[in-house]
Write a protein that holds these residues in place. Structure first.
Motif, PDB file in Angstrom:
ATOM      1  N   THR A  74       0.833  -1.201   0.000  1.00  0.00           N
ATOM      2  CA  THR A  74       0.000   0.000   0.000  1.00  0.00           C
ATOM      3  C   THR A  74       0.868   1.253   0.000  1.00  0.00           C
ATOM      4  N   GLY A  75       0.317   2.319  -0.544  1.00  0.00           N
ATOM      5  CA  GLY A  75       0.962   3.617  -0.436  1.00  0.00           C
ATOM      6  C   GLY A  75       2.020   3.923  -1.477  1.00  0.00           C
ATOM      7  N   VAL A  76       2.383   2.953  -2.320  1.00  0.00           N
ATOM      8  CA  VAL A  76       3.404   3.203  -3.342  1.00  0.00           C
ATOM      9  C   VAL A  76       2.999   2.543  -4.647  1.00  0.00           C
ATOM     10  N   THR A  77       3.590   3.008  -5.729  1.00  0.00           N
ATOM     11  CA  THR A  77       3.453   2.375  -7.038  1.00  0.00           C
ATOM     12  C   THR A  77       4.773   1.667  -7.351  1.00  0.00           C
ATOM     13  N   THR A  79       7.933   0.571  -8.875  1.00  0.00           N
ATOM     14  CA  THR A  79       8.817   1.184  -9.876  1.00  0.00           C
ATOM     15  C   THR A  79       9.542   0.101 -10.679  1.00  0.00           C
ATOM     16  N   GLY A 118       8.415  -3.991  -2.324  1.00  0.00           N
ATOM     17  CA  GLY A 118       7.491  -2.894  -2.054  1.00  0.00           C
ATOM     18  C   GLY A 118       7.740  -2.232  -0.713  1.00  0.00           C
ATOM     19  N   LEU A 121      10.734  -0.164  -0.914  1.00  0.00           N
ATOM     20  CA  LEU A 121      10.412   1.054  -1.661  1.00  0.00           C
ATOM     21  C   LEU A 121       9.749   2.103  -0.780  1.00  0.00           C
ATOM     22  N   GLY A 122       9.242   1.681   0.389  1.00  0.00           N
ATOM     23  CA  GLY A 122       8.569   2.608   1.297  1.00  0.00           C
ATOM     24  C   GLY A 122       7.093   2.345   1.459  1.00  0.00           C
ATOM     25  N   GLY A 123       6.599   1.240   0.894  1.00  0.00           N
ATOM     26  CA  GLY A 123       5.185   0.920   0.994  1.00  0.00           C
ATOM     27  C   GLY A 123       4.820   0.262   2.311  1.00  0.00           C
TER      28      GLY A 123
END
Length: 406
Positions: A74-77, A79, A118, A121-123
């Motif tokens: 959640t919260g990120v796309t 990359t 993810g 990535l910061g999700g």
């Protein structure tokens, strides 16, 4: 711009590597019972797996691809760098398992790797989605084994002649085929449709009296498919019962392979869903086609080893128990596509074969399941998901330190 091209190229290469890997690994299992029953040679099975699984990937792969690409964090796309890290991690682990002869569930490895990348990535953790997926995963081996065992015992029963039992099973499969979810036959709202819906509703061939989401026309079309399958199988059995059973086993196995392509391609293409939509502005159909091509090549180059391993090492069952193993595998996998839940066909097929093998053992007729092999495989399953998450988490951090990959 050059940096984006480089990263996307790496992600696409990783996706093709992953699709090649699942083609060599996960899509082989459905034809293993047919090979074990001597109804199909190993090389011919590998050839057919590539073509049929590749087709299934294109026409059934959309829902699971979307889950992998968008719903696991959640919260990120996702990359291109995160996608590359996840795919490289999962494909490497699966290839190692493939080489060692212990099939690693691709769904476990990819799901773990995507979560790890993810989070790096910061999700955040998509807890509700994990609960839904894990519940389905835990249900698969139990449901598959019970259904496969029950069907195998029924086929062995003297009270149910094979000339009746097997055609009835064929009719059930035919009914299900009319209702499988196909990306190429979308409903008016854009969601995947089915053959029955396309023929009855979209083409207005029959009245649209609605029963929930079902129509009278869909019922009639589905029953028609079931009757055709029943009559064709009955006709084959009348000519030569043993040959007819083997033919049905091959056809059923290839239908499960078609389904496996639809469930497995998303494991390779899912991480690139957002990239194709936002960065490349391309339809996901092109992504599924690339995944299908990778699966085809993987099946043609590496599948024979896994086909032989699953057919001979896990259980020695005849064509009737093999049919019993394929029926629940087909139904469970189609349900997974409808729900958009990633699954591993190694897990699906092994649990089905175990259930059918137990029916053989309990009858005292020989055959059975290798307990040590099953134990090693279970350990590989657990490690594949947890290990993939940790490795992918670290690999993403390493890749972002490389100039041009930030």
């Amino acid at each position: 711009m050059a940096s984006l091209v480089l990263v996307v190229a790496v992600a696409l290469t990783a996706s093709m590597f992953m699709s090649w890997t699942v083609g060599a690994n996960s899509n082989s299992a459905p034809v293993a019972p047919a090979v074990g029953a001597n109804a199909l040679s190993v090389l011919r099975a590998a050839l057919l797996v590539g073509v049929v699984a590749g087709l299934g990937a294109i026409v059934q792969g959309g829902s699971i691809s979307e889950t992998i690409g968008k719903d696991l964090v959640t919260g990120v796309t996702i990359t291109p760098v995160a996608a590359a890290a996840a795919l490289l991690t999962a494909a490497t682990l699966i290839t190692i398992g493939n080489t060692r002869g212990y099939p690693i569930p691709s769904a476990f490895a990819v799901t773990g790797a995507m979560v790890g990348a993810g989070i790096s990535l910061g999700g955040g953790f998509a807890t509700d989605e994990y609960v839904r997926i894990l519940a389905f995963w835990f249900t698969i081996p139990i449901a598959n084994a019970i259904i496969a065992y029950s069907v195998a015992r029924t086929l062995r029963s003297e009270s149910v002649p094979e000339s009746v039992g097997i055609p009835l099973l064929a009719g059930l499969v035919g009914y299900a085929v009319a209702n499988i979810q196909l990306t190429v036959t979308p409903k008016p709202n854009g969601a995947p449709g089915s053959i029955a819906r396309a023929l009855s509703t979209d083409w207005h061939l029959l009245p649209n009296h609605v029963f929930g989401s079902y129509t009278l026309g869909m019922v009639v079309i589905s029953v028609g498919f079931g009757l055709l399958a029943l009559l064709a199988t009955r006709w084959a059995l009348v000519g030569n019962e043993e040959k007819g059973i083997n033919r049905f086993l091959v056809v059923l196995g290839l239908m499960v392979v078609f389904t496996s392509g639809g469930t497995q391609v998303g494991l390779a293409t899912g991480p690139l869903e957002s990239i194709f939509e936002t960065d490349l502005h391309l339809s996901p159909v092109y992504l599924l086609a690339l995944g299908g091509l990778g699966i085809l090549v993987g099946a043609w180059t590496r599948a024979p080893r896994l086909i032989q391993a699953v057919s001979q090492e896990y259980a020695s069952v005849g064509p009737r128990r093999s049919i019993a193993a394929l029926i629940p595998a087909f139904l469970i996998a189609q349900l997974a596509i409808v729900l958009g839940i990633p699954i591993s066909f190694n897990k699906v097929m092994i649990s089905s074969i175990v259930g059918a093998g137990l029916a053989v053992r309990s009858s005292g007729s020989g055959g059975g399941v290798s307990a040590s092999k099953a134990g090693y495989t279970l350990g590989a399953w657990v490690f594949s998901m947890v290990g993939a998450g940790l490795i992918s988490f670290g690999l993403y951090r390493v890749l972002t330190m490389i100039p041009g990959f930030t």
